[in-house]
Design a protein around this motif. Structure first.
Motif, PDB file in Angstrom:
ATOM      1  N   LEU A  60       0.946  -1.030  -0.054  1.00 60.94           N
ATOM      2  CA  LEU A  60      -0.216  -0.415   0.064  1.00 60.94           C
ATOM      3  C   LEU A  60       1.146   1.474  -0.215  1.00 60.94           C
ATOM      4  CD1 LEU A  60      -2.763  -0.279   2.418  1.00 60.94           C
ATOM      5  CD2 LEU A  60      -3.198  -0.815   0.064  1.00 60.94           C
ATOM      6  N   PHE A  61       1.992   1.374   0.381  1.00 58.14           N
ATOM      7  CA  PHE A  61       3.092   2.360   0.486  1.00 58.14           C
ATOM      8  C   PHE A  61       4.076   2.466   0.345  1.00 58.14           C
ATOM      9  CE2 PHE A  61       1.100   0.617   4.783  1.00 58.14           C
ATOM     10  CZ  PHE A  61       0.374   2.209   4.997  1.00 58.14           C
ATOM     11  N   ASN A  62       4.205   0.937  -1.082  1.00 52.89           N
ATOM     12  CA  ASN A  62       5.023   1.501  -2.223  1.00 52.89           C
ATOM     13  C   ASN A  62       4.860   1.565  -3.529  1.00 52.89           C
ATOM     14  OD1 ASN A  62       5.531  -1.896  -2.469  1.00 52.89           O
ATOM     15  ND2 ASN A  62       5.910  -1.189  -0.336  1.00 52.89           N
TER      16      ASN A  62
ATOM     17  N   PHE B  59     -10.968  -4.944   5.601  1.00 50.09           N
ATOM     18  CA  PHE B  59     -11.441  -6.425   6.442  1.00 50.09           C
ATOM     19  C   PHE B  59     -10.001  -6.819   6.712  1.00 50.09           C
ATOM     20  CE2 PHE B  59     -15.040  -4.647   5.511  1.00 50.09           C
ATOM     21  CZ  PHE B  59     -15.696  -4.580   6.302  1.00 50.09           C
ATOM     22  N   ALA B  60      -8.987  -7.056   5.468  1.00 40.90           N
ATOM     23  CA  ALA B  60      -7.964  -7.829   5.983  1.00 40.90           C
ATOM     24  C   ALA B  60      -7.854  -7.872   7.052  1.00 40.90           C
ATOM     25  CB  ALA B  60      -7.526  -8.088   4.497  1.00 40.90           C
ATOM     26  N   GLU B  61      -6.697  -5.964   7.305  1.00 40.90           N
ATOM     27  CA  GLU B  61      -5.843  -5.458   8.274  1.00 40.90           C
ATOM     28  C   GLU B  61      -6.583  -5.843   9.056  1.00 40.90           C
ATOM     29  OE1 GLU B  61      -4.228  -1.042   8.597  1.00 40.90           O
ATOM     30  OE2 GLU B  61      -5.391  -1.726   6.894  1.00 40.90           O
TER      31      GLU B  61
ATOM     32  N   ALA C 187      -4.691 -12.053  -0.263  1.00 40.01           N
ATOM     33  CA  ALA C 187      -4.362 -12.747  -1.404  1.00 40.01           C
ATOM     34  C   ALA C 187      -5.205 -11.852  -2.016  1.00 40.01           C
ATOM     35  CB  ALA C 187      -4.931 -14.082  -1.072  1.00 40.01           C
ATOM     36  N   ILE C 188      -6.625 -12.290  -1.921  1.00 38.98           N
ATOM     37  CA  ILE C 188      -8.049 -11.737  -2.310  1.00 38.98           C
ATOM     38  C   ILE C 188      -8.093 -10.216  -3.100  1.00 38.98           C
ATOM     39  CG2 ILE C 188     -10.067 -10.915  -2.580  1.00 38.98           C
ATOM     40  CD1 ILE C 188      -9.563 -14.461  -2.502  1.00 38.98           C
ATOM     41  N   SER C 189      -7.530  -9.143  -2.359  1.00 40.51           N
ATOM     42  CA  SER C 189      -7.590  -7.816  -2.598  1.00 40.51           C
ATOM     43  C   SER C 189      -6.417  -7.758  -4.084  1.00 40.51           C
ATOM     44  CB  SER C 189      -7.213  -6.884  -1.515  1.00 40.51           C
ATOM     45  OG  SER C 189      -5.496  -7.130  -0.782  1.00 40.51           O
ATOM     46  N   PHE C 190      -5.533  -8.656  -3.822  1.00 43.90           N
ATOM     47  CA  PHE C 190      -4.568  -8.049  -4.648  1.00 43.90           C
ATOM     48  C   PHE C 190      -5.262  -8.674  -5.967  1.00 43.90           C
ATOM     49  CE2 PHE C 190      -1.929  -7.114  -1.367  1.00 43.90           C
ATOM     50  CZ  PHE C 190      -1.164  -6.464  -1.818  1.00 43.90           C
ATOM     51  N   PHE C 191      -5.436  -9.394  -6.243  1.00 43.21           N
ATOM     52  CA  PHE C 191      -6.089 -10.333  -7.496  1.00 43.21           C
ATOM     53  C   PHE C 191      -7.542  -9.824  -8.166  1.00 43.21           C
ATOM     54  CE2 PHE C 191      -4.582 -14.750  -5.845  1.00 43.21           C
ATOM     55  CZ  PHE C 191      -3.629 -14.705  -6.053  1.00 43.21           C
TER      56      PHE C 191
ATOM     57  N   MET D  38     -10.986  -3.054  -3.567  1.00 45.25           N
ATOM     58  CA  MET D  38      -9.653  -3.712  -3.430  1.00 45.25           C
ATOM     59  C   MET D  38      -9.078  -3.214  -1.833  1.00 45.25           C
ATOM     60  SD  MET D  38      -6.079  -2.799  -2.541  1.00 45.25           S
ATOM     61  CE  MET D  38      -4.728  -3.154  -2.141  1.00 45.25           C
ATOM     62  N   MET D  39      -9.706  -1.535  -1.725  1.00 44.63           N
ATOM     63  CA  MET D  39      -9.536  -1.007  -0.279  1.00 44.63           C
ATOM     64  C   MET D  39     -10.157  -1.239   0.622  1.00 44.63           C
ATOM     65  SD  MET D  39      -7.113   0.652   0.973  1.00 44.63           S
ATOM     66  CE  MET D  39      -5.651   1.975  -0.151  1.00 44.63           C
ATOM     67  N   ILE D  40     -11.071  -1.927   0.154  1.00 34.75           N
ATOM     68  CA  ILE D  40     -12.616  -2.042   1.406  1.00 34.75           C
ATOM     69  C   ILE D  40     -11.989  -3.656   1.724  1.00 34.75           C
ATOM     70  CG2 ILE D  40     -14.782  -3.134   1.456  1.00 34.75           C
ATOM     71  CD1 ILE D  40     -15.673  -0.527  -0.423  1.00 34.75           C
TER      72      ILE D  40
END
Length: 410
Positions: free
Chosen positions: A238-240, A322-324, A298-302, A316-318
């Motif tokens: 998220l930061f790079n 939730f993952a976080e 994993a799902i967020s990147f796919f 993706m951010m949502i």
């Protein structure tokens, strides 16, 4: 119904000591000022014109400094106490931010980032130990969550403000604001919180249980740390790489990138504490919750492989948020639960070092992937890492269950 839900939400914030609230406030001040991190890769690439590979190596030095700082913080906290380490870390990392404004060379920034993060990340294990000293044992997980809320609320305010500062006075303004916030935060802490000489971490006469086996022989803990390392690698994208992707693929401004990160912080502010309270109230296994968080990452990147429309960035951010919320507060708690009484500091230092390692590997892998292949290749790799982390979480759960069964039978 609404009033009951509101009252239940407010109840989550009751029962904390004055010192925990002050720690939360200074964490918020500090995190709100941490506007540099989400824009650091963009600053290095767009303002200083370093290649993606060079940006990756500067971020590796950032992570290496973080690793050393976490280790030093844990060691020195045991030697001289959390209070002095927290003051030293925030004061000198603030001054270090001012210095970074004047460093423009690749080598200089590698060295500068390494030294700065070595000092800055001494704060984290010291802060975990301070929570153990100032929080009641039954409130410890919620105290960790409260501080994480402050971090995320700070991150919610910070990136949007950071985007506006960049558009107004340029990237260098971020370093001045971040440095000032560190110094203001530690002055508030020094004035309002007095050092607690006695805590179970520092009581040499009654050190608690003897640590009969080395932490390095705690097999479930190391499987669990491997999953934490993977969640860290995924999260730090998220930061790079992700801010660079926003600009290259969708032509988003820094302010728009900041708003997406702000959405992340606001969601966490309103939802994380109720989620933590629900999991604790229902006695849901925390390793299962952390494993679910890794799977959602994993799902967020796919999801990012669907690159045709901007709304995928919001989706993706949502999912990532939730993952976080599932992964991070409960991973703190699991790490603490593995430690014998009186040895929490040692376990938390090793736990924080897993995220410092993630700071090294995340930009190194991500930047090299997008430099040599493509953004899509990086998203596939990160998603695959997330699936491996999920498997490690399942193995950890099975090992802990066997461990409990063995104890019951003996």
């Amino acid at each position: 119904m609404l009033q009951t839900a509101l009252q239940r939400y407010i109840n989550n914030f009751k029962g904390f000591s004055r010192e925990i609230w002050i720690l939360t406030i200074i964490t918020f001040i500090n995190r709100a000022g941490t506007m540099v991190l989400p824009f650091l890769s963009k600053y290095l690439n767009e303002d200083l014109h370093f290649s993606y590979s060079q940006v990756g190596w500067i971020m590796v030095c950032f992570g290496a400094g973080s690793l050393l700082g976490s280790w030093l913080g844990g060691k020195l906290t045991d030697k001289i106490g959390f209070y002095r380490i927290m003051i030293f870390s925030l004061l000198f990392s603030g001054l270090g931010m001012f210095t970074l404004v004047f460093i423009k060379s690749f080598t200089g920034l590698c060295i500068g980032m390494f030294i700065l993060m070595s000092i800055a990340d001494m704060f984290r294990p010291a802060m975990f130990v301070s929570l153990g000293a100032y929080a009641k044992p039954e409130n410890r997980t919620r105290a960790l969550t409260l501080v994480r809320l402050a971090i995320n609320l700070g991150f919610a305010a910070g990136p949007a403000m950071g985007g506006l500062i960049i558009m107004g006075i340029g990237y260098e303004g971020l370093f001045w604001v971040d440095g000032t916030s560190c110094i203001v935060a530690i002055l508030v802490f020094w004035l309002l919180v007095k050092e607690k000489k006695k805590s179970k971490f520092q009581d040499k006469e009654h050190p608690g249980e003897v640590l009969t086996t080395s932490v390095f022989k705690d097999k479930p803990f190391w499987f669990f740390l491997s999953m934490c390392l993977i969640t860290g690698i995924l999260f730090f994208q998220l930061f790079n790489t992700i801010p660079l992707y926003h600009k290259k693929q969708f032509s988003l401004t820094e302010f728009q990138t900041g708003l997406l990160l702000t959405m992340n912080g606001i969601m966490i502010f309103f939802l994380e504490m109720p989620i933590v309270s629900y999991v604790e109230r229902k006695s849901i296994n925390k390793i299962k919750v952390v494993t679910l968080g890794c799977f959602l990452m994993a799902i967020s990147f796919f999801l990012l492989l669907v690159s045709g429309f901007t709304s995928v960035l919001v989706m993706m951010m949502i999912v990532m948020t939730f993952a976080e919320m599932f992964a991070f507060p409960f991973s703190n708690s699991v790490a603490l639960s593995r430690a014998p009484k009186g040895h929490e500091g040692r376990y938390m230092a090793i736990y924080t070092m897993s995220f410092s390692l993630a700071h090294i590997f995340s930009p190194m892998i991500g930047m090299e992937m997008i430099d040599k292949f493509s953004f899509s290749s990086n998203w596939i790799l990160m998603g695959s890492f997330g699936l491996i982390g999920t498997i490690l979480g399942i193995i950890t759960y099975q090992l802990v269950q066997k461990e409990r069964l063995k104890k019951q039978l003996s």
